[in-house]
Each structure stands twice: as structure tokens, then as C-alpha cells.
Design an enzyme around this catalytic site. Sequence first.
Site, mmCIF file in Angstrom:
data_model
loop_
_atom_site.group_PDB
_atom_site.id
_atom_site.type_symbol
_atom_site.label_atom_id
_atom_site.label_comp_id
_atom_site.label_asym_id
_atom_site.label_seq_id
_atom_site.Cartn_x
_atom_site.Cartn_y
_atom_site.Cartn_z
ATOM 1 N N TRP A 285 0.830 -1.206 0.000
ATOM 2 C CA TRP A 285 0.000 0.000 0.000
ATOM 3 C C TRP A 285 0.864 1.256 0.000
ATOM 4 O O TRP A 285 0.525 2.259 -0.623
ATOM 5 C CB TRP A 285 -0.915 -0.006 1.219
ATOM 6 C CG TRP A 285 -1.689 1.266 1.405
ATOM 7 C CD1 TRP A 285 -2.853 1.631 0.787
ATOM 8 C CD2 TRP A 285 -1.343 2.373 2.263
ATOM 9 N NE1 TRP A 285 -3.259 2.880 1.207
ATOM 10 C CE2 TRP A 285 -2.343 3.354 2.116
ATOM 11 C CE3 TRP A 285 -0.288 2.621 3.137
ATOM 12 C CZ2 TRP A 285 -2.324 4.554 2.809
ATOM 13 C CZ3 TRP A 285 -0.267 3.817 3.833
ATOM 14 C CH2 TRP A 285 -1.269 4.770 3.675
ATOM 15 N N HIS A 286 2.015 1.205 0.678
ATOM 16 C CA HIS A 286 2.852 2.386 0.793
ATOM 17 C C HIS A 286 3.504 2.783 -0.528
ATOM 18 O O HIS A 286 3.778 3.974 -0.742
ATOM 19 C CB HIS A 286 3.939 2.173 1.859
ATOM 20 C CG HIS A 286 3.484 2.490 3.249
ATOM 21 N ND1 HIS A 286 2.944 1.539 4.088
ATOM 22 C CD2 HIS A 286 3.481 3.650 3.946
ATOM 23 C CE1 HIS A 286 2.629 2.109 5.243
ATOM 24 N NE2 HIS A 286 2.944 3.385 5.178
ATOM 25 N N GLY A 287 3.805 1.837 -1.382
ATOM 26 C CA GLY A 287 4.458 2.242 -2.620
ATOM 27 C C GLY A 287 4.659 1.097 -3.586
ATOM 28 O O GLY A 287 4.615 -0.075 -3.213
#
Length: 424
Positions: A285-287
Site C-alpha cells: 500500500w505504501h508504494g
Amino acid sequence: MLILMSLIYYSYWYPFNLLVLLFSILFNYAFGTILNRIPSKVILTLGISFNLLLLGYFKYYNFFIQNINSFTHLSLQALSITLPIGISFFTFQKVGYLVDSYKQKTSHYKFSSYLLFVVFFPQLIAGPIVHHSKLVPQFSDTSIFNFNYENITRGIFLFTIGLSKKLLLADSLAPLANTVFDKSEGLTLLEAWGGALSYTLQLYFDFSGYSDMAIGLALIFNIKLPINFDSPYKSLNIIDFWRRWHITLSSFLRDYLYISLGGSRKGKFRKYLNLFITMVLGGIWHGAGWTYVIWGILHGLYLLTNHAFRDLGFKMSAIPARIMTLFFVTLAWIFFRANNLSDANKVLSGFLGLNGVKFHNLTYINKQEVILIIFAVIIVLLPNSNQILDKFKPNFRWFVFIMVLMILSLYSLNNPSQFLYFQF
């Protein structure tokens, strides 16, 4: 007025992003309305899929193309895609809304309330990830339309604390972190630790500073946003860390992913597997990058180990527990910050002492930067923003404190600055 301000605010940098946001809002509100009347898993799946596909296109399309080309030796064309700011944050909020609509928990929401819930400018682009049940009911409270001088004063105070954390601390730590992660080779132990700790502290002051500013701005409008950080680097273990770091994200992952996977209801093995899957997906989700996947894997393994030791009744005294927790958190941040796996391995080698130890004639770190890191660590160990706010009183002493921080922060505004979490 808040809706209008928020829409102008969001469109200021890149107006096309506003069209994406509004289209997504209309779609999700329509699906939420349908789910309130027809609680169908098929409709819920379609709604969630739409949000994930939208996020996937903007955030992960080129990552997938790059990996397909690497593994198959094809030459598929990447697209020039501008990532809408905050898409990861408001996607999570809208997915949570759809799930709760399916559970018949949102039937009383007006469109204007839902619209403001998504676009409310303090939290729109980088959180906190606010649950609709914590925010929408506040819009129906007529007292928020009155001037509340206590809230205005406390909001300005918290905003100033957050601004100073960002401009005076995070931005001062950034040059060393950038040098170590982006330019240096053959890092020795002290240099790698200096860069890793600089980023560890920079990220905290950057994001917790933004959260303080968001919460403070909302409070000026008599709206209360949830706390997002609670001294995470004082944590005694990784479980404790995730109760203190990015609290609203942890709550979302627990309520809508971990519990949906079965939580701890289906035995210890499934509990551990669900924890691991949750953290890996949290990393993704972060990257869009393998470094984020590895960061998620590391935290998944950390949590499994922590739960296993807890199940065995293993305990550790506070000081070594905090040091060990910070060590493993910092090690994982190396992958989180690195531009690619090669850069991560470069810093990790120095971090583990594989390139030797030097205390003099260091290339990438100087005495002033060491003093800055020590000072930042001391700040981390002091009472946090929420604890300081509890002691705040609108008197002359606190006024002087705020004005000094504000003047120093405004003086620093000309320095290069970027909120790290905007990229997520």
C-alpha cells in the site's frame, strides 16, 4: 464553505486530480446508497474492486509493466501517469465506507456530509485516515458553527508544534539521510547508522508533524481528528510500535483486512498467517516497489516473532526492549527509504558493519550532524505533542513559546522542503 475550500485546495496543484477525486466520490456514494438498500456481497466486491483498480492504475501500473518487461524481456510501454495526491489515504476511507454500508451503518449520511468526510482539507492528502463514524456525526453538531476560542487557541498551538517538527527537525535531518541513501558508496558503520537514524527521525518528525498540523487545523474549525502518533520510538516491542505509529492506518488494517481474513479466530497458524499477509499488503500500500514489499515482509516477521515470544511468556526489561525495538524498526526503514534494492543493500552493509568501522576522517557525516541526531533523539524521548497539548494553557508563557517556534519555522520556509508521505 469547508467543502468549497477543500475542493479549491485539492485542485490547486493539478486540477485534473480533482476530476478523479470527484468521480470516485460520486461512484462510492452511489454504491454505498445501493448497499444500504441491497446488502449484496457482489455489489460490495464491485465497489471495492473499482477503488482498488483506480488505485492500481495510478500507483502500480508502471511498476507492473516494469516487472513484466524484466521477467519476460518484453518492451511494453510505460505511461506518463501523475499520481493524485492522497489517493492511497482517501481510497482506504472510501473502502471502509463501502464495507460499513454493506453492514447497514451509513444509511443516514447525506451526500454533503459524505463529500466533506472525504475532501476535508486538513486530512485529505496524508491522513489521518479518519473513520466515517468518527467524523460525519460531527458535521451534524451545530456547535461546530460557533467560534470556540479554546479550540482555536489549542488548534493554533498544535499546528505550530507540527510545523516546527517538520521545518526545524525533519528538514534539518533530511540532507544527511539523502546523502547516505542517494549518493554514498562504501559506508562505514558510523556513517550508515547516521544516515539510517537520520531517516528514522526525519520520517517521524515529518509525518507526525503533518498529523499535528492536520489535527490542529481541524480543531480550529471545532472538528476533532483522531491522534495518529503516540511516541512510537518509545515502544517496548513491535506490537507496541504498531499501536503507536500511524495509528489510524494500523486500525484500518486491523479492522478491514486482518479481521476480514479471519483474525485470530481460526487457530494460531491462521492468526500468524493473517498477520503476515496484513503487513505485506500494508507494505505494498505504501508504494510500488520491491523495497516496500520487503519492508512489509520484515514487519510481518517481526510481529510473528513478537507474538511467538509473548505466547511463550518471554519478557524483557524496558531499556533493552526499547533499544532492540528501535534497532529493528530502523533496519526496516532502510528498505522503506532506499530507491531500489541495490541502494538498500549498500546502506545495510554499512549498517551491519560489513564495510568496517571508522571514527575519524568520515566522508559522509560530520560532528554537527551527530549532535543534531542526538538532539533529535532527546526530543523523541520527551513528552509528545498530545501530552504537551494536555498541559497547554492560554497564558503569556505559552504564547511566547508558540511565537518563538512560529518565527523560527517561518524563517525556515525558504529552505527546500517536501512532505515525505505525500508520495504515498
